[in-house]
Design an enzyme around this catalytic site. Structure first.
Site, PDB file in Angstrom:
ATOM      1  N   LYS A  24      -6.453   3.210   4.041  1.00 46.64           N
ATOM      2  CA  LYS A  24      -7.600   5.068   3.820  1.00 46.64           C
ATOM      3  C   LYS A  24      -7.103   5.439   2.225  1.00 46.64           C
ATOM      4  O   LYS A  24      -8.829   5.506   2.324  1.00 46.64           O
ATOM      5  CB  LYS A  24      -5.779   5.103   3.696  1.00 46.64           C
ATOM      6  CG  LYS A  24      -6.715   6.772   3.373  1.00 46.64           C
ATOM      7  CD  LYS A  24      -7.052   7.657   4.750  1.00 46.64           C
ATOM      8  CE  LYS A  24      -7.594   8.783   5.163  1.00 46.64           C
ATOM      9  NZ  LYS A  24      -8.771   9.059   5.890  1.00 46.64           N
TER      10      LYS A  24
ATOM     11  N   LYS B  31     -18.135   4.027  11.498  1.00 41.90           N
ATOM     12  CA  LYS B  31     -17.108   4.577  12.648  1.00 41.90           C
ATOM     13  C   LYS B  31     -16.558   3.575  13.356  1.00 41.90           C
ATOM     14  O   LYS B  31     -15.514   3.258  13.397  1.00 41.90           O
ATOM     15  CB  LYS B  31     -17.524   5.496  12.906  1.00 41.90           C
ATOM     16  CG  LYS B  31     -17.120   6.685  12.287  1.00 41.90           C
ATOM     17  CD  LYS B  31     -15.756   7.356  11.667  1.00 41.90           C
ATOM     18  CE  LYS B  31     -15.419   7.858  10.460  1.00 41.90           C
ATOM     19  NZ  LYS B  31     -15.856   6.753   9.035  1.00 41.90           N
TER      20      LYS B  31
ATOM     21  N   ASN C  53       2.678  -1.592  -5.890  1.00 44.03           N
ATOM     22  CA  ASN C  53       1.182  -1.284  -5.396  1.00 44.03           C
ATOM     23  C   ASN C  53       0.079  -1.660  -6.192  1.00 44.03           C
ATOM     24  O   ASN C  53       0.485  -0.971  -7.697  1.00 44.03           O
ATOM     25  CB  ASN C  53       0.861   0.349  -4.977  1.00 44.03           C
ATOM     26  CG  ASN C  53       1.011   0.370  -3.966  1.00 44.03           C
ATOM     27  OD1 ASN C  53       1.458  -0.034  -3.365  1.00 44.03           O
ATOM     28  ND2 ASN C  53       1.655   1.758  -3.301  1.00 44.03           N
TER      29      ASN C  53
ATOM     30  N   GLU D 224     -23.341   6.293   7.967  1.00 38.72           N
ATOM     31  CA  GLU D 224     -21.940   6.778   8.597  1.00 38.72           C
ATOM     32  C   GLU D 224     -21.174   6.230  10.827  1.00 38.72           C
ATOM     33  O   GLU D 224     -20.264   6.171  10.062  1.00 38.72           O
ATOM     34  CB  GLU D 224     -21.813   8.326   8.807  1.00 38.72           C
ATOM     35  CG  GLU D 224     -20.201   8.918   8.862  1.00 38.72           C
ATOM     36  CD  GLU D 224     -19.096   8.410   8.086  1.00 38.72           C
ATOM     37  OE1 GLU D 224     -18.334   8.515   8.391  1.00 38.72           O
ATOM     38  OE2 GLU D 224     -19.464   7.686   7.226  1.00 38.72           O
TER      39      GLU D 224
ATOM     40  N   GLU E 183     -15.785  -0.469  12.085  1.00 42.56           N
ATOM     41  CA  GLU E 183     -14.215  -0.120  11.116  1.00 42.56           C
ATOM     42  C   GLU E 183     -12.952   0.027  12.494  1.00 42.56           C
ATOM     43  O   GLU E 183     -11.624   0.230  12.157  1.00 42.56           O
ATOM     44  CB  GLU E 183     -14.143   1.090  10.312  1.00 42.56           C
ATOM     45  CG  GLU E 183     -14.309   2.101  10.350  1.00 42.56           C
ATOM     46  CD  GLU E 183     -14.249   3.339   9.660  1.00 42.56           C
ATOM     47  OE1 GLU E 183     -13.496   2.494   8.014  1.00 42.56           O
ATOM     48  OE2 GLU E 183     -14.238   4.726  10.131  1.00 42.56           O
TER      49      GLU E 183
ATOM     50  N   CYS F 140       0.619  -0.968   0.011  1.00 37.54           N
ATOM     51  CA  CYS F 140      -0.334  -0.149  -0.137  1.00 37.54           C
ATOM     52  C   CYS F 140       0.585   0.850  -0.094  1.00 37.54           C
ATOM     53  O   CYS F 140       0.452   2.187  -0.526  1.00 37.54           O
ATOM     54  CB  CYS F 140      -1.125  -0.119   1.130  1.00 37.54           C
ATOM     55  SG  CYS F 140      -2.342   1.200   0.983  1.00 37.54           S
TER      56      CYS F 140
ATOM     57  N   HIS G 186     -39.573  -5.072   9.646  1.00 37.25           N
ATOM     58  CA  HIS G 186     -39.038  -5.403   8.761  1.00 37.25           C
ATOM     59  C   HIS G 186     -38.194  -6.717   9.336  1.00 37.25           C
ATOM     60  O   HIS G 186     -37.745  -7.068   8.316  1.00 37.25           O
ATOM     61  CB  HIS G 186     -39.618  -4.811   7.323  1.00 37.25           C
ATOM     62  CG  HIS G 186     -40.388  -3.984   7.419  1.00 37.25           C
ATOM     63  ND1 HIS G 186     -41.639  -4.412   6.910  1.00 37.25           N
ATOM     64  CD2 HIS G 186     -40.618  -2.593   7.756  1.00 37.25           C
ATOM     65  CE1 HIS G 186     -42.538  -2.913   6.106  1.00 37.25           C
ATOM     66  NE2 HIS G 186     -42.099  -2.186   7.026  1.00 37.25           N
TER      67      HIS G 186
ATOM     68  N   TRP H 131      -0.373  -4.096   1.969  1.00 35.64           N
ATOM     69  CA  TRP H 131      -1.551  -4.892   2.692  1.00 35.64           C
ATOM     70  C   TRP H 131      -1.524  -5.632   1.261  1.00 35.64           C
ATOM     71  O   TRP H 131      -1.849  -6.197   0.087  1.00 35.64           O
ATOM     72  CB  TRP H 131      -2.429  -3.617   2.222  1.00 35.64           C
ATOM     73  CG  TRP H 131      -3.855  -3.739   3.177  1.00 35.64           C
ATOM     74  CD1 TRP H 131      -4.012  -4.399   3.904  1.00 35.64           C
ATOM     75  CD2 TRP H 131      -5.168  -3.529   2.606  1.00 35.64           C
ATOM     76  NE1 TRP H 131      -5.408  -4.561   4.057  1.00 35.64           N
ATOM     77  CE2 TRP H 131      -5.803  -4.233   3.166  1.00 35.64           C
ATOM     78  CE3 TRP H 131      -5.132  -3.454   0.871  1.00 35.64           C
ATOM     79  CZ2 TRP H 131      -7.216  -3.682   2.774  1.00 35.64           C
ATOM     80  CZ3 TRP H 131      -6.960  -3.323   0.491  1.00 35.64           C
ATOM     81  CH2 TRP H 131      -7.657  -3.075   1.823  1.00 35.64           C
TER      82      TRP H 131
ATOM     83  N   ARG I  18      -2.215   4.396   5.710  1.00 34.40           N
ATOM     84  CA  ARG I  18      -2.548   3.448   4.496  1.00 34.40           C
ATOM     85  C   ARG I  18      -3.314   2.559   4.831  1.00 34.40           C
ATOM     86  O   ARG I  18      -3.608   1.340   3.936  1.00 34.40           O
ATOM     87  CB  ARG I  18      -2.178   3.964   3.180  1.00 34.40           C
ATOM     88  CG  ARG I  18      -1.519   5.063   2.889  1.00 34.40           C
ATOM     89  CD  ARG I  18      -0.662   5.215   1.486  1.00 34.40           C
ATOM     90  NE  ARG I  18      -0.702   4.144   0.697  1.00 34.40           N
ATOM     91  CZ  ARG I  18      -1.259   5.296  -0.352  1.00 34.40           C
ATOM     92  NH1 ARG I  18      -1.529   6.407  -0.502  1.00 34.40           N
ATOM     93  NH2 ARG I  18      -1.647   4.552  -1.798  1.00 34.40           N
TER      94      ARG I  18
END
Length: 608
Positions: free
Chosen positions: A603, A485, A101, A481, A488, A2, A504, A75, A27
């Site tokens: 990232k 957060k 990369n 969002e 992750e 990465c 439902h 990565w 990253r």
């Protein structure tokens, strides 16, 4: 992928490589390595795990002397994170070193062909095929050799290459994966992102697709894929060097959350003039704005969530249909374009592979593309017809905060502009919106100042297994969002649902002490969402609520309440997200995790 750093010049390369790689840790990576030419031999060290292990192995680089070198943080995409799979990779004789990369899509075919020719492989990676091919096709001319290899590979790449029989020469090439060349006083550099070399130079070239650079201590020469010399433009990076440092904070994420008031000012103030919104970047696009029949917003991750906010705000203010699409799905569903549509692509880095692919798809059909981007000089800024910068500065933490806040602020201003140009907003209404925008930075500062209260609440839920976020309308966009957060950076299972969807299926998951976070900022939907809170409470949930100041009656049903200052209904997301970012941060930090470097994440997702 990465992270890539390379150097050739007067100074020792290894300490520069290690320093540059440390600036790219944000990253995401799972192994690290470097190769340095000592004048006679290409010497290398590499290891799985964190960069600190490489620093210790090489005694801060002292054990790898030499003024020419390349380094990499990987990565894993092909093969597990092992020493053998870490970069750099070499030919059999150890005379060619490569860092890479991207993804070589036809690497299996290449590997099989090379094996039939008698070449052996030591790793499971796609990158090693490049080292073997560079050996096989080597003519004595590095540029000619690199071109021969690149004509035979498909996929994406950013490459740093050293040939042992060309001392002092560093080679770079790029296609669909970011790479820059830095011009310094005591040597020259390559890197996959600006922070890696910002300490040494501000003068950079952005390598375009299928371009090759030959770099020595004093000279930088660029070639296209046909070996023709080209003259790219030299750019000066305007970032503050200190912006890429922690500034005394334990983690970059907290520093970047604290910078959100400044970021909002930097993004909005240049576009607010005498009570009106003006985008100089769109000064020639009045007809496009007036005639627009539909807007497609394409993005990934948090940028996609910013696009969800954009959808609600633009449709509400300007009355234009808006579709928000995951960039990874956009081109594969074979979208139907009609006249007078606009595509708005959103990416913090401007290098997100799926979003770039969506941009190219739209442009191939003649659709105007506008990009909301933070990184100057990125690939997306060169592909798009217009670029709307967010001016968030370098964002180091993998989990975005300030860049996301800047993105939704750009959508607010776009909504006002569209509404004004299309006759949906008079001058007084526009002035009122602008005044509310001006107040947002100060209001965000107030919420950040209340972070200790959120921290105490977060400490109670460090061991939570499941957290659910609910909201309606714009509040649903924030729920998406906020959920991302938390999951992750703290690895807690978190899901966001439109509150009306609880019945439902989702409500079957609610049991005693399950944490449900309800976002309740839209006055017209207040009573509906309160009903949903009552539903989960009756099934044993513990409820955290984020709502507008003045709605203290919510405390009858919610167990913990965060109040946000009064603002226009369209702008509430900029305030509601703050305590939810803080909550995710404190849960992660409380668990003892590396907040800035969550596992398995990068990232910039520069491969599809």
């Amino acid at each position: 992928m990465c992270g890539i750093v390379g150097y050739t010049g007067k100074n020792q390369a290894a300490p520069i490589l290690l320093d540059g790689l440390s600036k790219l840790e944000y990253r995401g990576y799972d192994s690290a390595g470097m190769a340095v030419f000592d004048g006679k031999t290409l010497r290398s060290e590499k290891t799985p795990g964190r960069l600190n292990a490489l620093v210790e192995m090489t005694h801060d680089g002292k054990l790898l002397p030499g003024t020419l070198g390349i380094g990499h943080t990987r990565w894993a995409t092909h093969g597990k994170p092992t020493r053998a799979n870490a970069h750099p990779h070499f030919n059999a004789a150890g005379t060619v070193a490569v860092v890479h990369n991207g993804i070589i899509e036809n690497y299996l075919d290449i590997r099989q062909r090379m094996e039939k020719k008698g070449f052996a492989f030591k790793s499971d990676t796609d990158t090693e095929t490049l080292a073997v091919m560079l050996d096989y096709y080597y003519t004595g001319d590095p540029v000619e050799t690199i071109i021969k290899v690149l004509h035979r590979v498909t996929g994406s790449y950013a490459l740093g290459i050293i040939f042992a029989d060309h001392p002092g020469e560093l080679y770079a090439a790029r296609k669909d994966s970011p790479l820059i060349v830095g011009k310094g006083k005591d040597g020259n550099y390559i890197a996959s992102d600006v922070p890696a070399i910002l300490k040494y130079t501000r003068d950079v070239y952005y390598i375009e697709n299928e371009e090759i650079a030959k770099i020595t201590e004093k000279d930088i020469v660029f070639f296209n894929i046909d070996a023709e010399e080209i003259k790219p433009e030299l750019h000066t990076v305007e970032w503050d060097v200190n912006a890429a440092d922690k500034g005394g904070y334990e983690f970059y994420m907290m520093k970047e959350m604290s910078e959100q008031p400044k970021v909002l000012r930097n993004t909005c103030e240049p576009r607010m003039k005498k009570g009106s919104i003006a985008f100089e970047e769109l000064s020639k696009d009045a007809d496009i704005i007036k005639k627009a029949s539909k807007i497609h917003i394409v993005a990934c991750g948090s940028a996609y969530h910013a696009g969800m906010t954009g959808k609600y705000v633009i449709e509400g203010m300007a009355r234009i249909p808006v579709e928000v699409e995951l960039a990874s799905e956009f081109r594969y569903r074979d979208p139907v374009y009609t006249d007078d549509e606009i595509v708005i692509a959103v990416s913090q880095s401007g290098e997100t592979a799926d979003t770039l692919a969506a941009v190219k798809e739209a442009k191939a059909h003649g659709v105007p593309v506008w990009a909301i981007v933070n990184a100057t000089g990125s690939s997306m800024t060169r592909e798009a017809d217009r670029t709307l910068y967010t001016f968030a500065g370098p964002e180091i933490s993998v989990a975005t905060t300030k860049a996301y806040s800047a993105q939704i602020a750009v959508f607010y201003m776009l909504a006002i502009l569209f509404a004004k140009e299309r006759g949906q907003l008079d001058a007084n209404e526009e002035k009122s919106y602008v005044e509310d925008l001006k107040r947002l930075p100060e209001q965000v500062e107030l919420l950040l100042g209340n972070k200790e209260r959120v921290q105490k609440f977060a400490n109670r839920y460090i061991s939570a297994r499941d957290v659910y976020y609910i909201g309606r309308g714009l509040d649903y966009a924030i729920a998406l969002e906020a959920s991302l957060k938390l999951k992750e950076i703290s690895y807690v299972h978190a899901e966001a649902y439109a509150a009306g969807e609880l019945k439902h299926g989702t409500i079957s998951l609610i049991e005693k002490n399950t944490l449900v976070t309800a976002i309740v900022t839209q006055e017209a939907l207040y009573d509906k969402t309160i009903s949903n809170i009552v539903e989960v409470k009756s099934r044993g949930a513990f409820v955290m609520a984020v709502t507008n100041v003045g709605h203290s009656e919510i405390e009858e049903n919610a167990d913990f309440v965060v109040y946000i200052p009064t603002t226009n209904k369209y702008f509430a997301n900029s305030l509601a997200i703050i305590p939810l970012q803080l909550f995710a941060y404190y849960v992660s930090a409380g668990k003892g995790y590396d907040v800035d470097h969550p596992r398995n994440l990068a990232k910039s997702v520069t491969v599809e």
